[in-house]
Design a protein around this motif. Structure first.
Motif, PDB file in Angstrom:
ATOM      1  N   LEU A 159      16.241  12.153  15.683  1.00 42.24           N
ATOM      2  CA  LEU A 159      15.312  12.483  16.760  1.00 42.24           C
ATOM      3  C   LEU A 159      14.057  11.635  16.695  1.00 42.24           C
ATOM      4  CD1 LEU A 159      15.561  16.381  16.905  1.00 42.24           C
ATOM      5  CD2 LEU A 159      16.842  14.660  18.196  1.00 42.24           C
ATOM      6  N   SER A 160      13.411  11.568  15.534  1.00 48.12           N
ATOM      7  CA  SER A 160      12.168  10.813  15.435  1.00 48.12           C
ATOM      8  C   SER A 160      11.804  10.544  13.981  1.00 48.12           C
ATOM      9  CB  SER A 160      11.019  11.561  16.133  1.00 48.12           C
ATOM     10  OG  SER A 160      10.766  12.801  15.505  1.00 48.12           O
ATOM     11  N   VAL A 161      10.825   9.662  13.819  1.00 43.43           N
ATOM     12  CA  VAL A 161      10.260   9.311  12.517  1.00 43.43           C
ATOM     13  C   VAL A 161       8.760   9.576  12.578  1.00 43.43           C
ATOM     14  CG1 VAL A 161       9.810   7.417  10.906  1.00 43.43           C
ATOM     15  CG2 VAL A 161      12.034   7.592  12.038  1.00 43.43           C
ATOM     16  N   LYS A 162       8.189  10.066  11.485  1.00 47.04           N
ATOM     17  CA  LYS A 162       6.748  10.319  11.421  1.00 47.04           C
ATOM     18  C   LYS A 162       6.173   9.556  10.240  1.00 47.04           C
ATOM     19  CE  LYS A 162       5.322  14.413  10.063  1.00 47.04           C
ATOM     20  NZ  LYS A 162       5.005  15.854  10.068  1.00 47.04           N
ATOM     21  N   VAL A 163       5.005   8.932  10.445  1.00 47.01           N
ATOM     22  CA  VAL A 163       4.351   8.196   9.360  1.00 47.01           C
ATOM     23  C   VAL A 163       2.915   8.682   9.190  1.00 47.01           C
ATOM     24  CG1 VAL A 163       5.760   6.137   9.662  1.00 47.01           C
ATOM     25  CG2 VAL A 163       3.612   6.328  10.921  1.00 47.01           C
ATOM     26  N   ALA A 164       2.404   8.576   7.960  1.00 45.75           N
ATOM     27  CA  ALA A 164       1.032   8.964   7.664  1.00 45.75           C
ATOM     28  C   ALA A 164       0.617   8.312   6.346  1.00 45.75           C
ATOM     29  CB  ALA A 164       0.889  10.483   7.583  1.00 45.75           C
ATOM     30  N   ASN A 165      -0.686   8.282   6.115  1.00 47.01           N
ATOM     31  CA  ASN A 165      -1.227   7.767   4.863  1.00 47.01           C
ATOM     32  C   ASN A 165      -2.586   8.403   4.633  1.00 47.01           C
ATOM     33  OD1 ASN A 165      -1.993   6.356   2.607  1.00 47.01           O
ATOM     34  ND2 ASN A 165      -2.026   4.340   3.575  1.00 47.01           N
ATOM     35  N   THR A 166      -2.748   9.133   3.546  1.00 48.95           N
ATOM     36  CA  THR A 166      -4.030   9.747   3.224  1.00 48.95           C
ATOM     37  C   THR A 166      -4.795   8.922   2.194  1.00 48.95           C
ATOM     38  OG1 THR A 166      -2.952  11.129   1.538  1.00 48.95           O
ATOM     39  CG2 THR A 166      -3.189  12.067   3.762  1.00 48.95           C
ATOM     40  N   ASN A 167      -4.242   7.764   1.835  1.00 46.21           N
ATOM     41  CA  ASN A 167      -4.858   6.881   0.854  1.00 46.21           C
ATOM     42  C   ASN A 167      -5.604   5.765   1.574  1.00 46.21           C
ATOM     43  OD1 ASN A 167      -5.068   4.680  -1.245  1.00 46.21           O
ATOM     44  ND2 ASN A 167      -3.978   6.215  -2.467  1.00 46.21           N
ATOM     45  N   GLY A 178       0.826  -1.213   0.000  1.00 49.25           N
ATOM     46  CA  GLY A 178       0.000   0.000   0.000  1.00 49.25           C
ATOM     47  C   GLY A 178       0.852   1.251   0.000  1.00 49.25           C
ATOM     48  N   TYR A 179       0.257   2.349   0.433  1.00 45.63           N
ATOM     49  CA  TYR A 179       0.892   3.664   0.382  1.00 45.63           C
ATOM     50  C   TYR A 179       1.293   4.125   1.784  1.00 45.63           C
ATOM     51  CZ  TYR A 179      -1.211   3.714  -4.270  1.00 45.63           C
ATOM     52  OH  TYR A 179      -1.574   3.404  -5.568  1.00 45.63           O
ATOM     53  N   VAL A 180       2.420   4.817   1.870  1.00 49.17           N
ATOM     54  CA  VAL A 180       2.857   5.356   3.160  1.00 49.17           C
ATOM     55  C   VAL A 180       3.795   6.538   2.930  1.00 49.17           C
ATOM     56  CG1 VAL A 180       4.850   3.788   3.337  1.00 49.17           C
ATOM     57  CG2 VAL A 180       3.826   4.760   5.427  1.00 49.17           C
ATOM     58  N   ALA A 181       3.641   7.551   3.767  1.00 53.59           N
ATOM     59  CA  ALA A 181       4.545   8.708   3.773  1.00 53.59           C
ATOM     60  C   ALA A 181       5.373   8.617   5.047  1.00 53.59           C
ATOM     61  CB  ALA A 181       3.759  10.011   3.739  1.00 53.59           C
ATOM     62  N   ILE A 182       6.688   8.587   4.886  1.00 54.78           N
ATOM     63  CA  ILE A 182       7.586   8.489   6.029  1.00 54.78           C
ATOM     64  C   ILE A 182       8.499   9.711   6.048  1.00 54.78           C
ATOM     65  CG2 ILE A 182       9.408   7.135   7.137  1.00 54.78           C
ATOM     66  CD1 ILE A 182       8.232   4.647   5.926  1.00 54.78           C
ATOM     67  N   TYR A 183       8.562  10.344   7.210  1.00 49.63           N
ATOM     68  CA  TYR A 183       9.385  11.531   7.402  1.00 49.63           C
ATOM     69  C   TYR A 183      10.422  11.243   8.502  1.00 49.63           C
ATOM     70  CZ  TYR A 183       5.278  13.757   5.227  1.00 49.63           C
ATOM     71  OH  TYR A 183       4.231  14.087   4.400  1.00 49.63           O
ATOM     72  N   VAL A 198      11.042  11.121   3.211  1.00 50.61           N
ATOM     73  CA  VAL A 198      12.057  10.203   2.679  1.00 50.61           C
ATOM     74  C   VAL A 198      11.445   9.039   1.902  1.00 50.61           C
ATOM     75  CG1 VAL A 198      13.794  10.764   4.420  1.00 50.61           C
ATOM     76  CG2 VAL A 198      12.131   8.951   4.890  1.00 50.61           C
ATOM     77  N   SER A 199      10.124   8.991   1.801  1.00 47.53           N
ATOM     78  CA  SER A 199       9.460   7.975   0.976  1.00 47.53           C
ATOM     79  C   SER A 199       8.650   8.674  -0.114  1.00 47.53           C
ATOM     80  CB  SER A 199       8.551   7.081   1.828  1.00 47.53           C
ATOM     81  OG  SER A 199       7.412   7.808   2.276  1.00 47.53           O
ATOM     82  N   ASP A 200       8.028   7.895  -0.977  1.00 50.85           N
ATOM     83  CA  ASP A 200       7.194   8.441  -2.047  1.00 50.85           C
ATOM     84  C   ASP A 200       5.730   8.159  -1.708  1.00 50.85           C
ATOM     85  OD1 ASP A 200       5.851   9.184  -4.315  1.00 50.85           O
ATOM     86  OD2 ASP A 200       7.076   8.004  -5.698  1.00 50.85           O
ATOM     87  N   PRO A 201       4.987   9.149  -1.220  1.00 51.89           N
ATOM     88  CA  PRO A 201       3.606   8.916  -0.802  1.00 51.89           C
ATOM     89  C   PRO A 201       2.684   8.472  -1.936  1.00 51.89           C
ATOM     90  CG  PRO A 201       4.416  11.046  -0.022  1.00 51.89           C
ATOM     91  CD  PRO A 201       5.389  10.549  -1.020  1.00 51.89           C
ATOM     92  N   GLY A 202       3.071   8.755  -3.162  1.00 56.08           N
ATOM     93  CA  GLY A 202       2.250   8.384  -4.311  1.00 56.08           C
ATOM     94  C   GLY A 202       2.591   7.031  -4.897  1.00 56.08           C
TER      95      GLY A 202
END
Length: 352
Positions: free
Chosen positions: A226-234, A189-194, A204-208
């Motif tokens: 310091l930290s990692v952030k994840v999200a997915n709007t799909n 699936g899709y994931v945005a990783i910061y 650092v990932s390709d959300p599309g």
């Protein structure tokens, strides 16, 4: 090379020279102190070593210009006019310090190889990370360095277009982030990783992009983390493992989510979804399009670099930014209680 003091005072940790005193004295020309009758511990740390070797895959032989910054700026360490053969060693050398490596190629005959570092006397090696390659991955094991804009599909880290002056910088950092899609059903699936390595979150990932099962999403190392952030709007959810290494990629452990839902906090595995779905076999959820934070501080023990140590290069940045000087009784300082944090005076030894 000099031993280092883990718990000395002063502005340096090098034991060459070191001042040892029964009271609180000092001496000119020495900046490492073991004073007041204190017992100080000295440890030996191997100097960092660099190994650069041409790969054995087809068309890997070629030209590469490699520069090393060991404290006095970048110095050429390879022969740019030489075509390195398959399996040929380009550089095998240890340095007092290894602050960065820069590669380029002005020849259209590209080079493919591995650029790795060691901090245990060449017993083990881990890949350097490319900070500005602009490729899907950052691991320099292997990496393509080419004068034009071509790169084989079998290698996903590349530094290209050298004929137009492009050069890439590689760092040897202790903190590595590895995110990989799981192999369970419907995990693709899709994931945005910061990643926040000290200057705010950077994507650092390709959300599309829809990441397939077992596919590596992120494999990058940093001098600070310091930290990692994840999200997915799909609505097409992603499930995978997000792990961190504090020893240059030698070992990894699962990161933990600070604000996820579910019954666990471990991000190995974690389910990231744009709606409110769930997945069998995964109990840590980042859903409804929320952004979820995976701080390094949740993995014990963790260290924050509050300052830059003496003799460290300009590429090293402290974790905290100086905003001013405040009284210890200020409410903002009260949060740094001894129950949640402690000062470690060997920090310069912890961050080589």
């Amino acid at each position: 090379s000099a031993m280092k003091c883990d718990n000395c005072s002063g502005t340096t940790s090098s034991a060459s020279p070191i001042f040892v005193d029964g009271d609180g004295g000092s001496v000119s020309g020495v900046s490492t102190y073991c004073i007041d009758g204190k017992t100080c511990t000295l440890t030996y740390r191997h100097p960092p070593c660099l190994l650069v070797q041409t790969s054995n895959i087809r068309y890997s032989d070629g030209y590469v210009a490699l520069y090393v910054d060991s404290g006095d700026g970048y110095v050429l360490a390879s022969d740019p006019g030489r075509k390195y053969g398959r399996n040929e060693v380009v550089v095998d050398q240890c340095f007092a310090d290894l602050r960065g490596v820069r590669v380029t190629n002005t020849n259209r005959d590209g080079w493919i190889g591995e650029i790795k570092g060691s901090i245990d006397g060449k017993a083990t090696y881990s890949a350097l990370a490319c900070d500005d390659c602009g490729s899907p991955t950052s691991s320099a094991s292997p990496i393509v360095v080419d004068g034009d804009n071509t790169a084989p599909s079998s290698v996903s880290t590349y530094c290209i277009d050298g004929t137009n002056g492009n050069a890439c910088t590689l760092t040897f950092g202790p903190f590595c982030v590895l995110a990989q899609t799981s192999n369970i059903r419907y995990s693709d699936g899709y994931v945005a990783i910061y990643v926040d390595s000290g200057d705010g979150y950077v994507l650092v990932s390709d959300p599309g992009r829809k990441y397939a099962k077992n596919q590596v999403v992120v494999d990058r190392c940093y001098t600070n983390l310091l930290s990692v952030k994840v999200a997915n709007t799909n609505s097409d959810a992603w499930a995978g493992d997000i792990q961190v290494s504090k020893d240059y990629g030698a070992t990894y452990s699962a990161m933990k989510c600070d604000n996820c839902s579910g019954t666990t906090a471990s991000a190995s595995p974690i389910f990231v979804d744009g709606d409110s779905g769930s997945m069998a076999g995964v109990s840590t959820y980042c859903i409804d399009g929320n952004s979820c934070i995976l701080p390094l501080s949740m993995i014990s023990p963790s260290y924050v670099r509050p300052y830059t140590c003496k003799d460290q290069g300009v590429s090293v940045r402290p974790s905290w930014k100086l905003m001013g000087f405040f009284d210890a009784s200020d409410p903002g300082c009260a949060g740094l209680s001894t129950s949640t944090s402690a000062y470690d005076d060997s920090a310069c030894g912890l961050f080589p």
